[in-house]
Design an enzyme around this catalytic site. Structure first.
Site, PDB file in Angstrom:
ATOM      1  N   CYS A   1      63.850  26.991  82.788  1.00 50.18           N
ATOM      2  CA  CYS A   1      63.550  27.917  83.881  1.00 50.18           C
ATOM      3  C   CYS A   1      64.790  28.489  84.578  1.00 50.18           C
ATOM      4  O   CYS A   1      65.423  29.390  84.048  1.00 50.18           O
ATOM      5  CB  CYS A   1      62.606  27.244  84.879  1.00 50.18           C
TER       6      CYS A   1
ATOM      7  N   LYS B   1      67.227  19.410  83.255  1.00 49.08           N
ATOM      8  CA  LYS B   1      67.503  20.713  83.866  1.00 49.08           C
ATOM      9  C   LYS B   1      68.769  20.646  84.714  1.00 49.08           C
ATOM     10  O   LYS B   1      68.889  19.815  85.608  1.00 49.08           O
ATOM     11  CB  LYS B   1      66.301  21.119  84.719  1.00 49.08           C
TER      12      LYS B   1
ATOM     13  N   GLU C   1      57.388  24.657  81.357  1.00 49.64           N
ATOM     14  CA  GLU C   1      58.048  23.679  82.232  1.00 49.64           C
ATOM     15  C   GLU C   1      56.988  22.843  82.956  1.00 49.64           C
ATOM     16  O   GLU C   1      55.959  23.354  83.373  1.00 49.64           O
ATOM     17  CB  GLU C   1      58.891  24.441  83.260  1.00 49.64           C
TER      18      GLU C   1
END
Length: 238
Positions: free
Chosen positions: A144, A110, A44
């Site tokens: 994540c 995300k 990330e």
């Protein structure tokens, strides 16, 4: 019929908020891969570390890091995946880019922002899942903190066929919560009956947060095929 598919994961320390240094480091690592590989996965925010300064660090989709991804992907003839800080229409995204060697690309923003680090105050949440198709395999990349939200990743089967075959998580996941990382990667594999590839960074970031890596490849029954703690590593698996 699905032919074999080869992934390389790059578990690495990152220079804090130093794009030029990170891109130089990662290009060296990618060009050093000796095995034939098809998909190379970076952590990330691989160009900056997990920074909450998008107003200083963000780029557009025409910016240097996307151009770098195009060049490296074409030169090595690989799909290159990882997330970077993107600015679009005055908003900032933690955006995973899935770059093909021909310059075409897919994106995933995300969905779940990490409020404990104020990510929700700096970045806009994505709203769409992205599933890539490679050699008959379907691949679903996530970022994540998304790992903590099983419903967002859940297989939505089409006529009894699985929606995807591989889940990828790219991360800057701190060591102090690494037990959750390892457990949930295995859980996602078991509950979705798919392979899971989790790529985490190592080292310290600019906020003195320690990362132990522990990137993992997990098979559909939850067996760990690979993991490496605290060391930088380049690992290729078919």
């Amino acid at each position: 019929y699905m032919s074999p598919l080869t992934f390389t994961i790059i578990q690495t320390n990152l220079y804090w908020e130093d794009k030029a240094a990170n891109l130089h480091l990662l290009e060296k690592k990618i060009s050093s891969i000796a095995e034939k590989t098809e998909i190379v996965v970076l952590p990330e925010m691989f160009s900056t570390g997990f920074s909450m300064r998008p107003e200083v660090l963000a780029e557009t989709m025409e910016g240097e890091t996307v151009q770098w991804m195009k060049r490296v992907s074409a030169a090595k003839n690989i799909i290159l995946a990882g997330s970077i800080i993107i600015e679009e229409d005055g908003r900032y995204f933690n955006r995973l880019i899935w770059m093909l060697p021909n310059g075409q690309h897919g994106v995933y923003d995300k969905r779940h922002r990490f409020a404990y680090a104020d990510e929700d105050e700096h970045y806009t949440a994505g709203s769409k899942r992205f599933i890539a198709s490679v050699k008959g395999w379907k691949i679903h990349p996530l970022v994540c903190y998304d790992l903590r939200f099983p419903v967002w990743a859940r297989q939505q089967s089409q006529q009894g066929e699985p929606e995807y075959d591989v889940l990828i998580y790219v991360a800057n996941w701190p060591e102090r919560r690494i037990h959750a990382w390892k457990t949930l990667l295995q859980a996602r594999a078991i509950e979705n009956q798919c392979y899971v590839v989790g790529v985490n960074r190592t080292g310290e970031d600019g906020k003195n947060i320690h990362y132990s890596g522990e990137s993992m490849i997990v098979d559909p029954v939850g067996e760990v095929l690979y993991t490496k703690k605290d060391q930088e590593d380049i690992f290729t698996h078919t």
